[in-house]
Design an enzyme around this catalytic site. Structure first.
Site, short mmCIF file in Angstrom:
data_model
loop_
_atom_site.label_atom_id
_atom_site.label_comp_id
_atom_site.label_asym_id
_atom_site.label_seq_id
_atom_site.Cartn_x
_atom_site.Cartn_y
_atom_site.Cartn_z
N HIS A 6 -85.10 35.44 -10.91
CA HIS A 6 -84.02 34.51 -10.56
C HIS A 6 -82.85 35.23 -9.87
CE1 HIS A 6 -86.12 31.35 -12.62
NE2 HIS A 6 -86.21 32.10 -13.69
N GLU A 65 -73.20 54.64 -20.16
CA GLU A 65 -71.92 55.16 -20.64
C GLU A 65 -71.85 56.68 -20.69
OE1 GLU A 65 -70.56 53.99 -24.59
OE2 GLU A 65 -72.59 53.91 -25.33
N GLU A 83 -79.07 47.26 -24.87
CA GLU A 83 -78.46 48.42 -25.52
C GLU A 83 -78.91 49.73 -24.85
OE1 GLU A 83 -76.04 49.02 -27.28
OE2 GLU A 83 -76.40 50.94 -28.24
N ASN A 124 -48.66 53.75 -30.69
CA ASN A 124 -50.02 53.26 -30.38
C ASN A 124 -49.94 51.76 -30.15
OD1 ASN A 124 -51.13 55.72 -30.89
ND2 ASN A 124 -52.53 55.03 -32.49
N GLY A 125 -50.75 51.24 -29.21
CA GLY A 125 -50.75 49.80 -28.97
C GLY A 125 -50.18 49.51 -27.60
N TRP A 150 -53.97 57.93 -24.60
CA TRP A 150 -55.02 57.34 -23.77
C TRP A 150 -54.27 56.46 -22.78
CZ3 TRP A 150 -60.33 57.24 -23.39
CH2 TRP A 150 -60.88 56.14 -22.72
N LYS A 179 -76.31 52.38 -23.25
CA LYS A 179 -76.29 53.78 -23.70
C LYS A 179 -76.40 54.73 -22.53
CE LYS A 179 -75.23 53.58 -26.68
NZ LYS A 179 -74.55 52.99 -27.76
N ARG A 226 -61.59 60.36 -30.91
CA ARG A 226 -61.30 58.99 -30.48
C ARG A 226 -61.15 58.88 -28.96
NH1 ARG A 226 -58.49 55.79 -34.36
NH2 ARG A 226 -57.16 55.06 -32.68
N LYS A 236 -63.72 56.24 -28.59
CA LYS A 236 -64.55 55.86 -29.74
C LYS A 236 -64.04 54.57 -30.36
CE LYS A 236 -67.83 56.44 -32.68
NZ LYS A 236 -69.13 55.98 -32.14
N CYS A 246 -55.41 56.16 -28.24
CA CYS A 246 -54.23 56.88 -28.75
C CYS A 246 -54.33 57.14 -30.24
CB CYS A 246 -52.97 56.05 -28.52
SG CYS A 246 -52.62 55.80 -26.79
C1 AGP Z 1 -70.86 52.17 -27.99
O1 AGP Z 1 -71.74 53.14 -27.53
C2 AGP Z 1 -69.72 51.97 -27.15
N1 AGP Z 1 -68.99 53.16 -26.97
C3 AGP Z 1 -68.86 50.73 -27.35
O2 AGP Z 1 -69.52 49.72 -26.66
C4 AGP Z 1 -68.57 50.22 -28.79
O3 AGP Z 1 -69.75 49.78 -29.39
C5 AGP Z 1 -67.53 49.08 -28.73
O4 AGP Z 1 -66.34 49.58 -28.20
C6 AGP Z 1 -67.28 48.44 -30.06
O5 AGP Z 1 -66.81 49.35 -31.01
P1 AGP Z 1 -66.79 48.99 -32.55
O6 AGP Z 1 -68.20 48.87 -32.99
O7 AGP Z 1 -66.08 50.14 -33.19
O8 AGP Z 1 -66.06 47.71 -32.70
#
Ligand code: AGP
Length: 623
Positions: free
Chosen positions: A521, A505, A498, A105-106, A79, A502, A27, A618, A2
């Site tokens: 395992h 997502e 990572e 927001n929140g 959102w 990537k 965002r 974001k 949001c």
């Molecule tokens: C990253 O590609 C992601 N979209 C997500 O995992 C992100 O890293 C996570 O939400 C943490 O965000 P921040 O670094 O702004 O705290």
């Protein structure tokens, strides 16, 4: 997630609000709305599901002069958390008497109790399923209880503003949870109110005397030169000037100088922000390395006079992967106990914290709710805290004892790329500094040597960026039903995790990142000819073990892609992506790049928008 935006000035508020909401788009959101207030005290609201363009089109089809004359208003990108995506659930919400419109927001934790009370005792009908609408109704209710005489009498604008402010404080005391609220009131034309608790909110002013409000400080940089960040419990009355209050008492706040971030446009040769941001990785690393000079470290960490006994690294998602790297690297360099902890788990655990513990919080945005909750918990134990963040002036900067900035520049793609590489670079330099912080004379430290290794890595990434045709080929062969396991050992485990995050997502493929040694395992049960295994191998010590792991999954029919500096791995790979041999302890800064490219190119080959993946934001500002 949001976003809140507000405007008061000489221009049509609708235009400014739509511009502001457009900037907030990065965002992530699913619906948007605006409420404008005209000179005569009438509130008009327009809300739509989906993109800002839907709101714009809806506005165009309206009788223009109805709301265009207003020079004051609030807007919101929503959102969905409580209640599905619909224009009724979109903000702003209006009170039952029509006098108050709010954006929020929140999350309001006690919204059900409030909703029940308002429905059963006051017979108020709700039009949304949100946890926000009750804020508007509570304001109307409190105002009518306390200030009905003001509504009837010839009171001044100032008296009415004070009354609204008082009601906002009363309502804020009823609400539990995190909330940044923007309010307009029909009884006080040309005025916006702001309240903040655990969710960011700032007021901005430009040299033409226009006033803005936003939950996102970087957004304000596009409109203002000066801003004021509200602290928890503070309110603001924003009209031609802004006044701040703490529990009704006027306070003075220090202005923040804003600099418009350069280089936020996509270049003509990049189709997406993510592509542009991957190309910017070398610059992000070099700028971070230059900023974090020894002198800078000394100035930002004046309290760090001896090596901590325990260091915890906390973050979420990609930033958590930077934390895992940080724990491996720092433990190796400093020989002290280090641990990476998910910020969201830290608040559920009884982690041992004492005077000789330092907690390092890694966050690109500086606004992630889980990370902010974690740092608040650490501070309750009196532990020293450091924030590694890419957004100067973000919430975490005002909470942590010290800030170690990453200089990746604005990152707009939801999938973090250059900010991650910059985080790893900051972690390396911080680890070296932890190790030497008690030295009187830094001249004999290896800080400069480490900085030059980082420069070398940045140069090698430039070469990677120009040779990605093989990765493009792999991306084109992937199908939407594929499952992909990423494996690595030691520092390569970080890259495997990572790389998997990537790809999942932005391509929506099922991906998992594992320790190479863990396959046998359990996960080996899932290995068959229908799966891909991406192996990352850059560590001499574990090269043979990785060779065997790849041979083992290949024998079970999996298609193996190896990203490695060891030619030997080619023998067991279906596709071999050769990379250079860089300083092994820092290799994650470098070896993640082909996997970032793979994620990007796969999303593009699936015709998905890598900058705005479904269900992701974001900045994740709710827990
Ligand atoms: C990253 O590609 C992601 N979209 C997500 O995992 C992100 O890293 C996570 O939400 C943490 O965000 P921040 O670094 O702004 O705290």
């Amino acid at each position: 997630m949001c976003g809140i935006f507000g405007y008061i000035g000489q221009k049509p508020a609708v235009d400014q609000l739509l511009l502001g909401l457009k900037v907030l788009e990065y965002r992530g959101y699913d619906s948007a709305g605006i409420a404008v207030l005209n000179d005569k005290g009438s509130i008009n609201i327009l809300k739509r599901e989906g993109k800002i363009i839907n709101l714009l089109n809806a506005f165009k089809s309206l009788e223009k002069n109805k709301i265009y004359a207003s020079q004051c208003g609030i807007g919101h990108t929503r959102w969905a958390t409580h209640g599905g995506v619909s224009s009724n659930n979109a903000h702003p919400h209006i009170s039952y008497g029509g006098n108050f419109a709010i954006v929020h927001n929140g999350i309001i934790d006690n919204y059900r109790e409030i909703r029940n009370m308002l429905t059963n005792e006051q017979h108020i009908e709700f039009v949304s399923q949100t946890d926000s609408e009750e804020i508007a109704h509570l304001l109307e209710l409190e105002f009518s209880k306390r200030y009905s005489d003001i509504i009837r009498s010839e009171s001044t604008q100032r008296e009415r503003q004070k009354a609204v402010l008082d009601c906002i404080n009363v309502v804020a005391d009823i609400l539990k949870g995190s909330f940044a609220i923007g309010v307009i009131c029909a009884l006080t034309p040309n005025c916006i109110y702001a309240y903040k608790n655990l969710s960011p909110l700032a007021v901005g002013r430009n040299s033409s005397g226009e006033m803005y409000m936003s939950s996102d400080l970087p957004t304000l940089c596009n409109f203002c030169e000066t801003a004021y960040a509200l602290s928890d419990g503070e309110t603001a009355i924003i009209c031609k000037r802004v006044a701040f209050f703490d529990k009704g008492i006027e306070i003075q706040k220090k202005p923040i100088r804003l600099n418009k971030e350069k280089n936020t446009e996509r270049t003509s040769d990049c189709k997406h922000y993510m592509e542009k941001e991957i190309l910017e990785i070398p610059d992000a690393i070099l700028r971070t390395k230059d900023k974090l000079s020894l002198n800078y470290m000394r100035d930002t960490l004046p309290w760090l006079t001896k090596k901590p006994e325990t260091i915890y690294f906390l973050g979420c998602g990609t930033a958590f992967h930077a934390c895992i790297f940080a724990s491996y690297y720092t433990e190796k360099i400093c020989k002290v106990y280090c641990k990476a902890i998910l910020a969201s788990e830290f608040i559920c655990q009884d982690v041992k914290l004492n005077d000789s513990t330092v907690c390092v919080f890694i966050t690109q945005s500086g606004e992630t709710a889980d990370t902010l909750q974690a740092i608040r918990k650490a501070k309750q134990f009196g532990v020293r805290t450091i924030a590694i963040t890419n957004v100067a002036l973000s919430s975490i900067c005002s909470i942590s004892d010290s800030v170690v900035p990453t200089m990746a520049g604005v990152e707009l793609g939801v999938a973090s790329t250059k900010a991650y590489n910059a985080q790893l670079c900051a972690v390396v330099l911080l680890a070296v500094y932890f190790d030497i912080c008690d030295c009187i004379d830094f001249r004999h430290s290896n800080y400069a040597e480490i900085q030059s290794t980082i420069t070398d890595i940045a140069n090698r990434i430039n070469a990677l960026n120009s040779g990605k045709s093989k990765i493009e080929e792999i991306a084109k062969t992937l199908r939407r039903s594929d499952r992909i396991f990423f494996i690595g050992r030691g520092f390569d485990y970080v890259t495997a995790r990572e790389g998997a995050l990537k790809l999942k997502e932005i391509s929506y493929l099922y991906c998992d990142g594992l320790c190479g040694g863990e396959l046998k395992h359990g996960t080996l049960a899932l290995i068959s000819k229908d799966v891909y295994v991406v192996a990352v191998a850059t560590q001499t010590d574990s090269m043979k073990k990785m060779y065997n792991a790849v041979a083992e999954v290949r024998a079970r029919g999996a298609k193996c892609i190896c990203v490695s500096c060891f030619e030997k791995l080619n023998e067991v790979s279906d596709v071999f992506i050769p990379i250079e041999h860089v300083e092994e302890t820092m290799s994650p800064i470098y070896s993640i790049v082909p996997l970032q490219q793979l994620a990007y190119l796969t999303a593009v080959s699936f015709s998905l928008d890598p900058d705005k993946p479904r269900n992701l934001a974001k900045s994740v500002t709710v827990e």
